[in-house]
Write an enzyme that holds these catalytic residues in place. Structure first.
Site, PDB file in Angstrom:
ATOM      1  N   ASP A  98       0.765  -1.424   0.127  1.00  0.00           N
ATOM      2  CA  ASP A  98       0.152   0.208   0.041  1.00  0.00           C
ATOM      3  C   ASP A  98       0.833   1.177  -0.008  1.00  0.00           C
ATOM      4  O   ASP A  98       0.563   2.246   0.006  1.00  0.00           O
ATOM      5  CB  ASP A  98      -0.993  -0.014   1.201  1.00  0.00           C
ATOM      6  CG  ASP A  98      -0.121  -0.014   2.630  1.00  0.00           C
ATOM      7  OD1 ASP A  98       1.048   0.093   2.552  1.00  0.00           O
ATOM      8  OD2 ASP A  98      -0.746   0.137   3.558  1.00  0.00           O
ATOM      9  N   GLY A  99       2.048   1.020  -0.093  1.00  0.00           N
ATOM     10  CA  GLY A  99       2.947   2.354   0.031  1.00  0.00           C
ATOM     11  C   GLY A  99       3.647   2.687   1.252  1.00  0.00           C
ATOM     12  O   GLY A  99       4.689   3.411   1.359  1.00  0.00           O
ATOM     13  N   GLU A 100       3.185   2.185   2.435  1.00  0.00           N
ATOM     14  CA  GLU A 100       3.765   2.351   3.634  1.00  0.00           C
ATOM     15  C   GLU A 100       5.148   1.996   3.758  1.00  0.00           C
ATOM     16  O   GLU A 100       5.508   0.810   3.339  1.00  0.00           O
ATOM     17  CB  GLU A 100       2.775   1.998   4.580  1.00  0.00           C
ATOM     18  CG  GLU A 100       1.505   2.653   4.686  1.00  0.00           C
ATOM     19  CD  GLU A 100       0.598   2.138   5.863  1.00  0.00           C
ATOM     20  OE1 GLU A 100      -0.263   2.859   6.075  1.00  0.00           O
ATOM     21  OE2 GLU A 100       0.961   1.280   6.399  1.00  0.00           O
ATOM     22  N   LYS A 160      22.128  41.643  -3.185  1.00  0.00           N
ATOM     23  CA  LYS A 160      20.881  41.318  -4.000  1.00  0.00           C
ATOM     24  C   LYS A 160      19.967  42.521  -4.023  1.00  0.00           C
ATOM     25  O   LYS A 160      19.643  42.882  -3.125  1.00  0.00           O
ATOM     26  CB  LYS A 160      20.103  40.210  -3.463  1.00  0.00           C
ATOM     27  CG  LYS A 160      20.911  38.925  -3.411  1.00  0.00           C
ATOM     28  CD  LYS A 160      20.230  37.699  -3.024  1.00  0.00           C
ATOM     29  CE  LYS A 160      21.048  36.516  -2.794  1.00  0.00           C
ATOM     30  NZ  LYS A 160      20.298  35.289  -2.138  1.00  0.00           N
ATOM     31  N   ARG A 184      13.984  25.234   6.302  1.00  0.00           N
ATOM     32  CA  ARG A 184      13.837  26.590   5.891  1.00  0.00           C
ATOM     33  C   ARG A 184      12.237  27.038   6.051  1.00  0.00           C
ATOM     34  O   ARG A 184      12.082  28.301   5.924  1.00  0.00           O
ATOM     35  CB  ARG A 184      14.160  26.839   4.321  1.00  0.00           C
ATOM     36  CG  ARG A 184      15.523  26.527   4.080  1.00  0.00           C
ATOM     37  CD  ARG A 184      15.864  26.680   2.770  1.00  0.00           C
ATOM     38  NE  ARG A 184      15.744  25.384   2.109  1.00  0.00           N
ATOM     39  CZ  ARG A 184      15.781  25.029   0.689  1.00  0.00           C
ATOM     40  NH1 ARG A 184      16.359  26.121   0.024  1.00  0.00           N
ATOM     41  NH2 ARG A 184      15.727  24.038   0.057  1.00  0.00           N
ATOM     42  N   GLN A 185      11.253  26.336   6.336  1.00  0.00           N
ATOM     43  CA  GLN A 185       9.977  26.515   6.800  1.00  0.00           C
ATOM     44  C   GLN A 185       9.868  26.956   8.355  1.00  0.00           C
ATOM     45  O   GLN A 185       8.946  26.182   8.796  1.00  0.00           O
ATOM     46  CB  GLN A 185       9.280  25.560   6.115  1.00  0.00           C
ATOM     47  CG  GLN A 185       9.309  25.512   4.684  1.00  0.00           C
ATOM     48  CD  GLN A 185       8.087  24.491   4.093  1.00  0.00           C
ATOM     49  OE1 GLN A 185       7.068  24.371   4.742  1.00  0.00           O
ATOM     50  NE2 GLN A 185       8.464  23.848   3.340  1.00  0.00           N
TER      51      GLN A 185
END
Length: 282
Positions: A33-35, A184, A89-90
């Site tokens: 199932d992708g887990e 910049k 970075r969040q």
């Protein structure tokens, strides 16, 4: 005992050699199932040092599973080393209703760790999201090691004024050269002008230092400016060489002599290990 995440196998092996500690062999699997399933079939010892860069969502889940697996196997202490912290970075909410993602992942990791170390986080304040507070390991000095021995009147440039400490650290480790940073100037919503602030680069070797290179777009623009100013050779050094999509091609086409990164993110340019810097904090 050193326990490696699937994305940090080379670094974990290097750390095991530096510390002269055994290296266990985890298994990494995926259910239909992708887990994901990360397990530690063999574990001995009181302390487990889990080394895992969280370069993807799967890597985050894998890290949580490895922490839980070694605790289940009897580890008395779990030290989690995050060479590269995804979502680092969040560190703030972009707008109302958005998460502080760095805080969310730090809280999750903290539940399974007695101590956390992370290498050169983009924003050092993210360490405070962990409980207890994570230790920031400064490995920037390691970037001087792969540089040529005889750079021509070198200049070490950081991407902006706030990151001059990176250039200074690499310069000090190299033992010679000036430091400067890029300015910049935003010309419009999409156009940014980049140029070295003061130093003359004509006929000189320049080493551009950064903590993270992702797409390489801004860096390649900076290299183009250096070329216009008559630079001799340009070397790129970064702690975390993400180099996603066509970043390497962009930088090479811009005229970069060589790119050197560490093994916090294991890439072909990972020419130096942060293992000694991590070992010093363990």
């Amino acid at each position: 005992m050193i326990v490696s995440g699937s994305a940090s196998q080379s670094l974990a092996a290097s750390l095991a050699r530096v510390l002269d500690e055994p290296l266990t062999t985890p298994t990494y699997d995926r259910f239909p199932d992708g887990e994901t399933l990360a397990a530690v079939p063999e574990f001995e010892g009181g302390r487990a040092t889990v080394v895992a860069s969280t370069v993807s969502n799967d890597a985050h889940i894998e890290l949580l599973q490895l922490q839980d697996a070694v605790r289940e196997a009897g580890a008395e202490e779990v030290v989690t080393v995050i060479p590269y912290m995804g979502y680092g970075r969040q560190d703030d909410a972009f707008e109302a209703g958005h998460p502080i993602s760095a805080r969310a992942v730090a809280r999750a990791i903290s539940t399974g760790a007695d101590r956390v170390l992370t290498v050169n986080p983009h924003e050092r304040d993210v360490c405070e999201f962990f409980e207890p507070t994570a230790t920031a390991v400064d490995a920037a000095g390691r970037l001087a090691e792969p540089l040529p021995d005889a750079l021509e009147d070198p200049v070490f440039l950081s991407p902006d004024a706030g990151a001059t400490h990176l250039a200074e650290t690499v310069r000090d480790a190299y033992g010679a050269g000036e430091t400067d940073y890029f300015e910049k100037t935003r010309r419009s919503g999409t156009e940014v002008e980049i140029s070295p602030s003061d130093v003359d680069v004509a006929g000189r070797d320049v080493v551009v230092t950064d903590d993270i290179i992702a797409t390489g777009s801004t860096m390649s623009e900076a290299v183009a400016v250096l070329s216009e100013r008559g630079v001799d050779r340009v070397f790129i050094t970064c702690v975390h060489p993400l180099l996603v999509r066509n970043a390497y091609t962009k930088l090479s086409r811009a005229g970069v002599e060589a790119i050197y990164g560490t093994d916090t993110v294991e890439r072909p340019v990972s020419s130096v290990s942060v293992a000694p810097a991590i070992a010093d904090e363990l």
